[in-house]
Design a protein around this motif. Structure first.
Motif, mmCIF file in Angstrom:
data_model
loop_
_atom_site.group_PDB
_atom_site.id
_atom_site.type_symbol
_atom_site.label_atom_id
_atom_site.label_comp_id
_atom_site.label_asym_id
_atom_site.label_seq_id
_atom_site.Cartn_x
_atom_site.Cartn_y
_atom_site.Cartn_z
ATOM 1 N N ILE A 175 -7.675 -21.380 41.807
ATOM 2 C CA ILE A 175 -8.426 -22.758 41.307
ATOM 3 C C ILE A 175 -7.994 -23.876 40.760
ATOM 4 N N CYS A 176 -8.989 -24.604 40.648
ATOM 5 C CA CYS A 176 -8.982 -26.173 40.451
ATOM 6 C C CYS A 176 -8.723 -26.662 38.545
ATOM 7 N N ILE A 177 -8.291 -27.399 38.544
ATOM 8 C CA ILE A 177 -7.903 -27.957 37.039
ATOM 9 C C ILE A 177 -8.589 -29.583 36.776
ATOM 10 N N GLY A 178 -9.817 -29.753 35.393
ATOM 11 C CA GLY A 178 -9.986 -31.276 35.212
ATOM 12 C C GLY A 178 -11.320 -30.510 35.501
ATOM 13 N N LEU A 179 -12.180 -30.979 35.087
ATOM 14 C CA LEU A 179 -14.319 -31.828 35.030
ATOM 15 C C LEU A 179 -13.692 -32.415 36.644
ATOM 16 N N GLU A 180 -13.416 -33.151 37.125
ATOM 17 C CA GLU A 180 -13.589 -33.394 37.785
ATOM 18 C C GLU A 180 -13.393 -33.046 39.484
ATOM 19 N N ALA A 231 -16.480 -21.584 47.825
ATOM 20 C CA ALA A 231 -15.594 -22.211 46.480
ATOM 21 C C ALA A 231 -16.715 -23.309 45.479
ATOM 22 N N ASN A 232 -17.799 -23.320 45.782
ATOM 23 C CA ASN A 232 -18.912 -23.999 44.806
ATOM 24 C C ASN A 232 -19.425 -22.549 43.729
ATOM 25 N N LEU A 233 -18.944 -21.272 43.843
ATOM 26 C CA LEU A 233 -19.271 -20.204 43.146
ATOM 27 C C LEU A 233 -18.097 -19.610 42.056
ATOM 28 N N ARG A 234 -17.942 -20.392 40.566
ATOM 29 C CA ARG A 234 -16.747 -20.881 39.729
ATOM 30 C C ARG A 234 -16.853 -20.352 38.481
ATOM 31 N N SER A 235 -16.240 -19.581 37.923
ATOM 32 C CA SER A 235 -15.377 -19.166 36.647
ATOM 33 C C SER A 235 -15.724 -20.492 35.920
ATOM 34 N N LEU A 236 -15.685 -20.469 34.521
ATOM 35 C CA LEU A 236 -15.294 -22.073 33.282
ATOM 36 C C LEU A 236 -14.586 -21.241 32.973
ATOM 37 N N GLY A 237 -13.035 -21.922 32.453
ATOM 38 C CA GLY A 237 -11.964 -21.178 31.681
ATOM 39 C C GLY A 237 -11.377 -22.824 30.901
ATOM 40 N N VAL A 238 -10.446 -22.024 29.491
ATOM 41 C CA VAL A 238 -9.620 -22.873 28.973
ATOM 42 C C VAL A 238 -8.047 -22.347 29.221
ATOM 43 N N VAL A 239 -6.877 -23.074 29.418
ATOM 44 C CA VAL A 239 -5.655 -22.606 29.342
ATOM 45 C C VAL A 239 -5.643 -21.928 28.392
ATOM 46 N N ASP A 257 -9.028 -7.040 38.449
ATOM 47 C CA ASP A 257 -9.150 -6.353 40.209
ATOM 48 C C ASP A 257 -7.399 -6.782 40.426
ATOM 49 N N ARG A 258 -7.003 -7.177 39.419
ATOM 50 C CA ARG A 258 -5.298 -8.218 40.203
ATOM 51 C C ARG A 258 -4.951 -8.762 41.635
ATOM 52 N N GLY A 283 -5.208 -26.251 26.735
ATOM 53 C CA GLY A 283 -6.252 -27.120 26.901
ATOM 54 C C GLY A 283 -7.171 -27.255 27.721
ATOM 55 N N SER A 284 -5.591 -27.018 29.145
ATOM 56 C CA SER A 284 -6.628 -28.028 30.390
ATOM 57 C C SER A 284 -7.703 -26.748 30.657
ATOM 58 N N LEU A 285 -8.818 -28.095 31.452
ATOM 59 C CA LEU A 285 -9.658 -26.936 31.434
ATOM 60 C C LEU A 285 -9.242 -26.545 32.889
ATOM 61 N N ILE A 286 -10.198 -25.142 33.042
ATOM 62 C CA ILE A 286 -9.685 -24.763 34.729
ATOM 63 C C ILE A 286 -11.027 -23.994 35.173
ATOM 64 N N SER A 287 -11.114 -24.136 36.383
ATOM 65 C CA SER A 287 -12.236 -23.119 36.739
ATOM 66 C C SER A 287 -11.649 -22.941 38.254
ATOM 67 N N PHE A 288 -11.987 -21.265 38.242
ATOM 68 C CA PHE A 288 -11.547 -19.887 39.638
ATOM 69 C C PHE A 288 -12.713 -19.556 39.612
ATOM 70 N N ARG A 289 -11.882 -19.065 40.881
ATOM 71 C CA ARG A 289 -13.238 -18.193 41.471
ATOM 72 C C ARG A 289 -12.418 -17.125 42.573
ATOM 73 N N LYS A 290 -12.379 -16.363 43.458
ATOM 74 C CA LYS A 290 -12.015 -15.072 43.801
ATOM 75 C C LYS A 290 -11.811 -15.590 45.074
ATOM 76 N N LYS A 291 -10.465 -15.165 46.154
ATOM 77 C CA LYS A 291 -10.542 -16.250 46.640
ATOM 78 C C LYS A 291 -11.303 -15.778 48.491
ATOM 79 N N ASP A 292 -12.353 -14.859 48.093
ATOM 80 C CA ASP A 292 -13.453 -14.690 49.253
ATOM 81 C C ASP A 292 -14.791 -14.296 48.709
ATOM 82 N N THR A 293 -14.625 -15.860 47.896
ATOM 83 C CA THR A 293 -16.069 -16.284 47.034
ATOM 84 C C THR A 293 -16.172 -18.265 47.809
#
Length: 175
Positions: free
Chosen positions: A34-39, A92-100, A28-29, A80-90
């Motif tokens: 994003i936020c970085i890390g488990l904490e 903050a507590n509904l996130r996807s999880l990935g690794v760089v 959707d571009r 290897g950084s743990l990243i969670s991310f979401r769309k702007k209109d989602t």
């Protein structure tokens, strides 16, 4: 202090120039937070009203698989950084999880471009406590992956000390 076998295998593939083929994550571009890390991810998953400031970065979608940002601090993100991310209109507590899994620095635009290997489209904050009565609850993330063969659950935590007798509970139950 040792690298996991999976990370080592991944790094060997990348150093050999072999690309991992990811499904398009950002077709959707749209820009993402994003936020970085488990904490940081743990804190944002617990925050229902998005009041945790400074934990998220607004990044731009540069392709179907890449994001970019002009980070103020050096060394914030690495392979290897743990990243969670979401769309702007989602929320903050509904996130996807990935690794760089790939980083490119663009000197002409002074931006860092990075790709993410998706782990899960939804992640949850949980806590765990060792069987020792005096142990304090530790923060962790849990997510599930469903394949044609089975459904598996994974836990992301700071240490590898989860043993028989440990208690795992959602963060709501700990309050």
């Amino acid at each position: 202090d040792r690298l996991s076998r999976e990370l080592l295998d991944y790094l060997v593939l990348r150093w050999s120039g072999i690309e991992q083929q990811n499904a398009p994550l950002f077709s959707d571009r749209l820009n993402r937070y994003i936020c970085i890390g488990l904490e940081a991810t743990y804190q944002l998953l617990l925050d229902d009203n998005g009041s945790e400031e400074g934990l998220e970065f607004l990044v731009e979608s540069t392709s179907e698989r890449s994001l970019s940002s002009q980070f103020d601090q050096a060394g914030l993100i690495s392979i290897g950084s743990l990243i969670s991310f979401r769309k702007k209109d989602t929320p903050a507590n509904l996130r996807s999880l990935g690794v760089v899994n790939k980083i490119i620095t663009s000197k002409s635009h002074n931006k860092t471009i990075f790709e993410i290997q998706m782990l899960a489209s939804q992640v949850f904050a949980v806590s765990y406590q060792t069987s020792t009565a005096k142990a304090l609850p530790q923060k962790a993330l849990i997510y599930g992956v469903k394949t044609q063969e089975a459904e598996k659950s994974y836990i992301v935590m700071e240490s590898f000390n989860l043993k028989e007798g440990c208690l795992l509970y959602t963060s709501d139950a700990a309050d």
